[in-house]
Design a protein around this motif. Sequence first.
Motif, PDB file in Angstrom:
ATOM      1  N   ILE A 186     119.429  16.850  -1.201  1.00  8.45           N
ATOM      2  CA  ILE A 186     119.255  16.931  -2.648  1.00  8.45           C
ATOM      3  C   ILE A 186     117.871  17.522  -2.921  1.00  8.45           C
ATOM      4  N   ALA A 187     117.796  18.423  -3.861  1.00  8.00           N
ATOM      5  CA  ALA A 187     116.535  19.100  -4.174  1.00  8.00           C
ATOM      6  C   ALA A 187     115.604  18.163  -4.945  1.00  8.00           C
ATOM      7  N   THR A 188     114.711  17.482  -4.219  1.00  5.74           N
ATOM      8  CA  THR A 188     113.738  16.564  -4.802  1.00  5.74           C
ATOM      9  C   THR A 188     112.411  16.710  -4.073  1.00  5.74           C
ATOM     10  N   ASP A 189     111.425  15.921  -4.501  1.00  2.00           N
ATOM     11  CA  ASP A 189     110.131  15.913  -3.821  1.00  2.00           C
ATOM     12  C   ASP A 189     110.268  15.498  -2.362  1.00  2.00           C
ATOM     13  N   MET A 190     111.252  14.657  -2.070  1.00  7.88           N
ATOM     14  CA  MET A 190     111.403  14.158  -0.695  1.00  7.88           C
ATOM     15  C   MET A 190     111.913  15.229   0.258  1.00  7.88           C
ATOM     16  N   THR A 191     112.505  16.285  -0.280  1.00  6.21           N
ATOM     17  CA  THR A 191     113.056  17.330   0.587  1.00  6.21           C
ATOM     18  C   THR A 191     112.319  18.661   0.446  1.00  6.21           C
ATOM     19  N   HIS A 192     111.188  18.664  -0.263  1.00  8.64           N
ATOM     20  CA  HIS A 192     110.497  19.935  -0.515  1.00  8.64           C
ATOM     21  C   HIS A 192     109.963  20.567   0.759  1.00  8.64           C
ATOM     22  N   ASP A 193     109.761  19.746   1.807  1.00 13.48           N
ATOM     23  CA  ASP A 193     109.213  20.277   3.058  1.00 13.48           C
ATOM     24  C   ASP A 193     110.296  20.790   4.006  1.00 13.48           C
ATOM     25  N   LEU A 194     111.559  20.679   3.622  1.00 12.09           N
ATOM     26  CA  LEU A 194     112.655  21.131   4.477  1.00 12.09           C
ATOM     27  C   LEU A 194     112.947  22.610   4.221  1.00 12.09           C
ATOM     28  N   ASP A 195     113.503  23.271   5.202  1.00 11.84           N
ATOM     29  CA  ASP A 195     113.851  24.690   5.088  1.00 11.84           C
ATOM     30  C   ASP A 195     115.220  24.803   4.417  1.00 11.84           C
ATOM     31  N   GLU A 196     115.207  24.907   3.096  1.00 12.08           N
ATOM     32  CA  GLU A 196     116.451  24.908   2.334  1.00 12.08           C
ATOM     33  C   GLU A 196     117.331  26.092   2.697  1.00 12.08           C
ATOM     34  N   ASN A 197     116.752  27.253   2.917  1.00 11.72           N
ATOM     35  CA  ASN A 197     117.550  28.443   3.222  1.00 11.72           C
ATOM     36  C   ASN A 197     118.341  28.283   4.511  1.00 11.72           C
ATOM     37  N   GLU A 198     117.733  27.628   5.498  1.00  8.87           N
ATOM     38  CA  GLU A 198     118.431  27.405   6.760  1.00  8.87           C
ATOM     39  C   GLU A 198     119.435  26.273   6.650  1.00  8.87           C
ATOM     40  N   LEU A 199     119.037  25.179   6.029  1.00  7.34           N
ATOM     41  CA  LEU A 199     119.898  24.001   5.969  1.00  7.34           C
ATOM     42  C   LEU A 199     121.139  24.228   5.118  1.00  7.34           C
ATOM     43  N   LYS A 200     121.028  25.031   4.064  1.00  6.81           N
ATOM     44  CA  LYS A 200     122.200  25.224   3.209  1.00  6.81           C
ATOM     45  C   LYS A 200     123.303  26.008   3.914  1.00  6.81           C
ATOM     46  N   LYS A 201     122.962  26.659   5.031  1.00  4.38           N
ATOM     47  CA  LYS A 201     123.985  27.331   5.831  1.00  4.38           C
ATOM     48  C   LYS A 201     124.922  26.320   6.479  1.00  4.38           C
ATOM     49  N   LEU A 202     124.454  25.080   6.637  1.00  3.15           N
ATOM     50  CA  LEU A 202     125.260  24.029   7.256  1.00  3.15           C
ATOM     51  C   LEU A 202     126.164  23.322   6.253  1.00  3.15           C
ATOM     52  N   ILE A 203     125.904  23.544   4.977  1.00  3.04           N
ATOM     53  CA  ILE A 203     126.595  22.801   3.918  1.00  3.04           C
ATOM     54  C   ILE A 203     127.778  23.617   3.408  1.00  3.04           C
ATOM     55  N   PRO A 204     129.000  23.112   3.487  1.00  2.00           N
ATOM     56  CA  PRO A 204     130.152  23.872   3.012  1.00  2.00           C
ATOM     57  C   PRO A 204     130.004  24.370   1.573  1.00  2.00           C
ATOM     58  N   ALA A 205     129.364  23.590   0.719  1.00  2.00           N
ATOM     59  CA  ALA A 205     129.168  24.016  -0.667  1.00  2.00           C
ATOM     60  C   ALA A 205     128.112  25.111  -0.786  1.00  2.00           C
ATOM     61  N   GLY A 206     127.332  25.326   0.263  1.00  2.00           N
ATOM     62  CA  GLY A 206     126.387  26.426   0.287  1.00  2.00           C
ATOM     63  C   GLY A 206     125.102  26.215  -0.484  1.00  2.00           C
ATOM     64  N   ARG A 207     124.781  24.977  -0.828  1.00  2.00           N
ATOM     65  CA  ARG A 207     123.570  24.719  -1.603  1.00  2.00           C
ATOM     66  C   ARG A 207     123.140  23.264  -1.469  1.00  2.00           C
ATOM     67  N   PHE A 208     121.916  22.986  -1.858  1.00  7.45           N
ATOM     68  CA  PHE A 208     121.459  21.613  -2.004  1.00  7.45           C
ATOM     69  C   PHE A 208     122.048  21.035  -3.299  1.00  7.45           C
ATOM     70  N   GLY A 209     122.208  19.740  -3.336  1.00  5.13           N
ATOM     71  CA  GLY A 209     122.659  19.082  -4.553  1.00  5.13           C
ATOM     72  C   GLY A 209     121.508  18.859  -5.514  1.00  5.13           C
ATOM     73  N   THR A 210     121.840  18.404  -6.715  1.00  8.16           N
ATOM     74  CA  THR A 210     120.827  18.103  -7.723  1.00  8.16           C
ATOM     75  C   THR A 210     120.734  16.594  -7.930  1.00  8.16           C
ATOM     76  N   PRO A 211     119.581  16.097  -8.347  1.00  2.23           N
ATOM     77  CA  PRO A 211     119.462  14.672  -8.638  1.00  2.23           C
ATOM     78  C   PRO A 211     120.491  14.192  -9.659  1.00  2.23           C
ATOM     79  N   ASP A 212     120.808  15.027 -10.652  1.00  2.01           N
ATOM     80  CA  ASP A 212     121.745  14.602 -11.684  1.00  2.01           C
ATOM     81  C   ASP A 212     123.160  14.421 -11.136  1.00  2.01           C
ATOM     82  N   GLU A 213     123.501  15.168 -10.089  1.00  2.00           N
ATOM     83  CA  GLU A 213     124.827  14.992  -9.483  1.00  2.00           C
ATOM     84  C   GLU A 213     124.930  13.631  -8.795  1.00  2.00           C
ATOM     85  N   VAL A 214     123.831  13.160  -8.234  1.00  2.00           N
ATOM     86  CA  VAL A 214     123.811  11.808  -7.672  1.00  2.00           C
ATOM     87  C   VAL A 214     123.831  10.780  -8.796  1.00  2.00           C
ATOM     88  N   ALA A 215     123.036  11.039  -9.830  1.00  2.00           N
ATOM     89  CA  ALA A 215     122.950  10.102 -10.948  1.00  2.00           C
ATOM     90  C   ALA A 215     124.292   9.911 -11.643  1.00  2.00           C
TER      91      ALA A 215
END
Length: 242
Positions: A186-215
């Motif tokens: 999920i795109a938050t302060d806790m994940t800002h240090d992760l390589d989003e471009n690389e990691l989203k290749k592993l996610i079938p949806a092709g992107r990070f989630g949003t905090p509001d989707e969890v909420a």
Amino acid sequence: MEYALITGGSRGIGKAVALRLARSGRAVIINYRSNEDAARQTVAEIEAVGGQAELLCFDISSPEAIETALAQWQEAHPADYVSVLVNNAGLRRDNLLIFMQNDEWKQVVDTSLNGFFYITRRLLKDMLTHRNGRIINVASLSGIKGLPGQTNYSAAKAAVIGATKALAQEVAKRKVTVNAVAPGFIATDMTHDLDENELKKLIPAGRFGTPDEVAAAVEFLAGADAAYITGQVIQINGGLYT
């Protein structure tokens, strides 16, 4: 009045949950430990849309701090109680286990696991007395799948999932439900240090989630329509691990 308390509610997922619950008509209590500016900004955003919110500062890993803060709150609100508890506070101290320091293990477990225990125990009595309560624990993909470099975080979140299932059975007859949501990336302060471009290749949806989707999932579990749902873990991960 019934209140919803969100631990770690000043930023990220916690802030999104606070905004969602406030917009649905609940009075919310936003717990934070140190970032008062962010916490006050969240309150301002809630009040701007007509919601009701207040701050409660304490360290979730300290049972003494929890007791002091909640005793003061209850003294100021003698006719009210917390009917929704969202255990969201958490932190990461990533490292390979062979290099992990004692404090890196302890800080993560104290916040994510012990904090859940201390505050849930403290608030549970009122829920049982009123025969009405919702406990929603923010777990993680890390606690289900396990992630390398996060042995501490994976252990703490897996334990919270186990506790969710056990506590749900203890309190169901008193109309208190206990569930967990397990976010992936999920795109938050806790994940800002992760390589989003690389990691989203592993996610079938092709992107990070949003905090509001969890909420959104938390809001549903906190509502009347979820009264027959308990002991469950809802994964919110874009199909990364099912």
